[in-house]
Design a protein around this motif. Sequence first.
Motif: not given
Length: 196
Positions: A130, A183, A188, A185-186, A127, A98, A180, A155-156, A153
């Motif tokens: 990242s 999506y 999007r 990896w965040g 969520n 994280n 992931g 980038w988120n 995640y």
Amino acid sequence: NIKRIIANDVETIGSGGFSYCFYGSRIEQASFDGIEEINGGNAFSNCFHSCYYLTYLSFKKLKRLLGISPLHQTIASSSALTMTYDEIFPSLEEISGNSAFDIGRSYKENDVITFSKVKKITGGSANYYSTFGTIYTKNTVWNFPSATEFTGYIWNIGTSYPGEIHFAAANQAAIEACEGYSYKWGFRNATIYFDL
């Protein structure tokens, strides 16, 4: 008034080891070329934050960056440092955890960020976490020519910013099979490319 720190004999670093060590100092050069793995929360947290004269930073042997926020805000507001991540971390192969690369660097729009040797990135577990917490900006281009494994995640960013993620065409099957991928990896609103 320390201008240079060469700590190439340092091989291991624990949680908070260099946290706030040179915060706001007039240091110009720093080298930690003996460390192969950083696995400790906030190991270099804010270490070179607000070091306005810092022009050179080196972790030549660092291969694995692990744990929670090991580089948290390390070079935030260090405005003189213009080196690329490949120049600072030329041997880096794995980033995991994280906010693992929550380094605090401010990038301009349309920046190109390259991690030439990174093969594996394991992102945050929820969520709001990242891997690259504070180094994404609008229209940023990310290059991972050696990457074959992405999870979690990374980038988120969601739909907030557009951008590009580039991989090597030779690694396309491995990347598309990663957890992931669907999506991004965040990230999007990014477009994924597989470069020849």
